[in-house]
Design an enzyme around this catalytic site. Structure first.
Site, mmCIF file in Angstrom:
data_model
loop_
_atom_site.group_PDB
_atom_site.id
_atom_site.type_symbol
_atom_site.label_atom_id
_atom_site.label_comp_id
_atom_site.label_asym_id
_atom_site.label_seq_id
_atom_site.Cartn_x
_atom_site.Cartn_y
_atom_site.Cartn_z
ATOM 1 N N ARG A 80 41.694 48.406 35.073
ATOM 2 C CA ARG A 80 40.884 48.802 36.299
ATOM 3 C C ARG A 80 40.787 48.616 37.545
ATOM 4 O O ARG A 80 41.253 49.200 38.599
ATOM 5 C CB ARG A 80 39.495 47.908 36.112
ATOM 6 C CG ARG A 80 38.588 47.448 34.838
ATOM 7 C CD ARG A 80 37.472 47.117 34.644
ATOM 8 N NE ARG A 80 35.938 47.481 33.347
ATOM 9 C CZ ARG A 80 35.345 46.742 33.247
ATOM 10 N NH1 ARG A 80 34.997 45.770 34.143
ATOM 11 N NH2 ARG A 80 34.462 46.950 32.399
ATOM 12 N N LEU A 124 31.223 46.511 35.484
ATOM 13 C CA LEU A 124 32.673 47.288 35.883
ATOM 14 C C LEU A 124 33.639 47.331 37.436
ATOM 15 O O LEU A 124 33.803 47.554 37.573
ATOM 16 C CB LEU A 124 32.227 48.645 36.499
ATOM 17 C CG LEU A 124 30.914 49.294 35.807
ATOM 18 C CD1 LEU A 124 30.603 51.307 36.292
ATOM 19 C CD2 LEU A 124 31.454 49.467 33.809
ATOM 20 N N THR A 155 24.604 54.251 28.749
ATOM 21 C CA THR A 155 25.643 52.569 28.010
ATOM 22 C C THR A 155 25.254 51.907 30.355
ATOM 23 O O THR A 155 25.179 50.534 30.250
ATOM 24 C CB THR A 155 27.096 52.651 28.790
ATOM 25 O OG1 THR A 155 27.718 52.950 27.919
ATOM 26 C CG2 THR A 155 28.300 51.526 29.347
ATOM 27 N N CYS A 195 59.527 61.098 53.396
ATOM 28 C CA CYS A 195 58.757 62.063 53.882
ATOM 29 C C CYS A 195 59.880 62.735 54.802
ATOM 30 O O CYS A 195 60.355 62.311 55.615
ATOM 31 C CB CYS A 195 57.611 61.783 54.201
ATOM 32 S SG CYS A 195 57.420 60.748 55.857
ATOM 33 N N ARG A 232 37.642 40.999 36.349
ATOM 34 C CA ARG A 232 37.209 39.402 36.943
ATOM 35 C C ARG A 232 39.276 39.046 35.773
ATOM 36 O O ARG A 232 39.170 37.957 35.175
ATOM 37 C CB ARG A 232 36.375 39.002 36.244
ATOM 38 C CG ARG A 232 35.093 39.754 36.476
ATOM 39 C CD ARG A 232 33.578 39.218 35.205
ATOM 40 N NE ARG A 232 34.018 40.187 34.273
ATOM 41 C CZ ARG A 232 33.688 41.062 33.498
ATOM 42 N NH1 ARG A 232 32.844 41.823 34.821
ATOM 43 N NH2 ARG A 232 33.712 41.400 32.367
ATOM 44 N N GLU A 292 58.816 52.752 52.420
ATOM 45 C CA GLU A 292 60.544 53.173 53.269
ATOM 46 C C GLU A 292 60.245 51.773 54.572
ATOM 47 O O GLU A 292 61.678 51.166 54.854
ATOM 48 C CB GLU A 292 60.779 54.231 53.506
ATOM 49 C CG GLU A 292 61.199 55.334 52.513
ATOM 50 C CD GLU A 292 60.306 56.218 52.277
ATOM 51 O OE1 GLU A 292 60.391 57.135 51.074
ATOM 52 O OE2 GLU A 292 58.809 55.613 52.080
ATOM 53 N N GLU A 294 35.350 54.463 31.004
ATOM 54 C CA GLU A 294 35.558 53.344 30.142
ATOM 55 C C GLU A 294 34.152 53.477 28.990
ATOM 56 O O GLU A 294 34.569 52.648 27.680
ATOM 57 C CB GLU A 294 35.633 51.980 31.575
ATOM 58 C CG GLU A 294 35.750 50.647 30.161
ATOM 59 C CD GLU A 294 35.999 49.384 31.322
ATOM 60 O OE1 GLU A 294 35.579 49.002 30.797
ATOM 61 O OE2 GLU A 294 37.125 49.627 31.735
ATOM 62 N N HIS A 320 54.458 53.194 54.773
ATOM 63 C CA HIS A 320 54.733 53.680 53.586
ATOM 64 C C HIS A 320 56.408 52.647 53.220
ATOM 65 O O HIS A 320 56.107 52.012 53.502
ATOM 66 C CB HIS A 320 56.129 55.093 54.056
ATOM 67 C CG HIS A 320 55.071 56.337 54.591
ATOM 68 N ND1 HIS A 320 55.401 57.461 54.288
ATOM 69 C CD2 HIS A 320 53.669 56.340 53.717
ATOM 70 C CE1 HIS A 320 54.321 58.285 54.163
ATOM 71 N NE2 HIS A 320 53.124 57.401 54.155
ATOM 72 N N SER A 334 28.013 45.395 20.994
ATOM 73 C CA SER A 334 29.473 45.567 20.942
ATOM 74 C C SER A 334 30.335 44.625 21.502
ATOM 75 O O SER A 334 30.929 44.732 21.902
ATOM 76 C CB SER A 334 29.160 46.905 21.795
ATOM 77 O OG SER A 334 28.700 46.469 22.800
#
Length: 352
Positions: free
Chosen positions: A186, A206, A198, A76, A209, A53, A277, A51, A170
């Site tokens: 992403r 996906l 798509t 926690c 980069r 902390e 997306e 964690h 596109s």
């Protein structure tokens, strides 16, 4: 209070480093300050441990004694096989004060961490930059309250709301700066989703980069109305679908999760941030299901005319239903393009 807000801001910035990598734990940030000087800092590590902390205390060592811990979430209170409770660690280290941005709604803590600190004689301040902390850890909070990932819908359009030419062309509506920002988004999500259309037509990688962030590419998810739970999560039979040559092995379902509908995102283990997306169909499906928490709207200064619309029917019964659903929380220029970020308006949050 101004100093508290300043140091919590630093802790929030640190917490962002872990976003998209800490599920099922929250992406917390922590700064230890003594006599106006930072003596330790940390953020939740990949996989959720150590964690924030614990990382900050390890860096500070003995300098943590008498320091103030600025942390974005209540420490926690529950011990775990993976590590001790942070409230206990802070107490043992001898910190004098803890400033927390947000109370932890996890029932295993939910105020108990703050109580343990107070019982140990540590001064506690809560709710400093609370709204910003809630936004920074929206994935964890959404999973806890709604049992699903926090969903961001990305749309890249022309000024007249088109996502492609009528022919389907596109690439590219937006410029390189906007596309780089989209890759940064992403990298901050555990999974990215596109529609089956798509996936078939564009064969998107996906991935991320951006130099130095390639390893933070999210898991790939495809939405297909012809895919059902009964299929056992396997990818569709390639012989039944169009097969653009450039798809390569990705089309065979390698490392891809297939979902039959938006509601199935609840079953995505280890995913607290989902980026939707690609494809007008996927966008419509999530909006119609009322499962979008955040909108990223990239707009290019172009007019297409007669192009493919970004959205179809999302199930609104009247124009009045469209109002007061979205609140603008950020806007900026990215090269020639414009980014607007919207979040679900608090007045409509109960609709989910």
């Amino acid at each position: 209070m101004a100093e508290d807000a300043r140091w919590i801001g630093a802790a929030l910035a640190l917490g962002e480093r872990g976003r998209g990598r800490t599920a099922p734990n929250p992406n917390v940030g922590c700064v230890l300050v003594r006599d106006g000087r930072v003596v330790g800092r940390g953020w939740t590590q990949p996989g959720g441990r150590p964690h924030a902390e614990a990382m900050a205390l390890a860096e500070a060592g003995e300098a943590a004694r008498g320091a103030t811990a600025f942390v974005t979430l209540e420490p926690c209170a529950h011990a775990s096989p993976r590590g001790p409770a942070c409230a206990a660690l802070l107490t043992a280290a001898g910190v004098a004060r803890v400033v927390a941005a947000l109370r932890d709604p996890d029932p295993r803590t939910d105020g108990r961490g703050l109580d343990r600190l107070r019982e140990a004689g540590i001064a506690v301040t809560i709710s400093v930059r609370e709204a910003e902390a809630g936004r920074a850890m929206a994935g964890f909070l959404t999973r806890l309250s709604l049992a699903r990932p926090h969903v961001t819908l990305k749309l890249a359009t022309s000024l007249d709301g088109a996502i492609a030419m009528a022919s389907g062309e596109s690439r590219w509506i937006t410029g390189p700066e906007a596309r780089a920002h989209a890759h940064l988004e992403r990298s901050r999500c555990e999974a990215i989703l596109v529609g089956r259309g798509t996936w078939e037509v564009d064969a998107p990688a996906l991935d991320v980069r951006l130099p130095g962030l390639e390893a933070r590419s999210p898991r790939r998810v495809v939405l297909s109305s012809r895919h059902t739970r009964e299929s056992g999560g396997s990818s569709p039979d390639p012989s039944t679908m169009a097969q653009p040559q450039e798809m390569g092995s990705r089309f065979r379902g390698d490392n891809v999760v297939w979902l039959g509908g938006p509601a199935e995102i609840s079953d995505l283990a280890g995913v607290d941030h989902l980026l939707v997306e690609g494809g007008a169909g996927a966008a419509v499906a999530f909006l119609a299901a009322d499962l979008v928490d955040r909108l990223l709207l990239y707009r290019a200064p172009i007019l297409i005319g007669g192009g493919r619309a970004a959205l179809g029917d999302i199930g609104l019964g009247s124009l009045a239903e469209a109002h007061e659903r979205w609140a603008l929380v950020d806007e900026r220029r990215l090269g020639a393009d414009r980014l607007e970020v919207y979040e679900r308006h608090t007045a409509s949050a109960g609709m989910r």
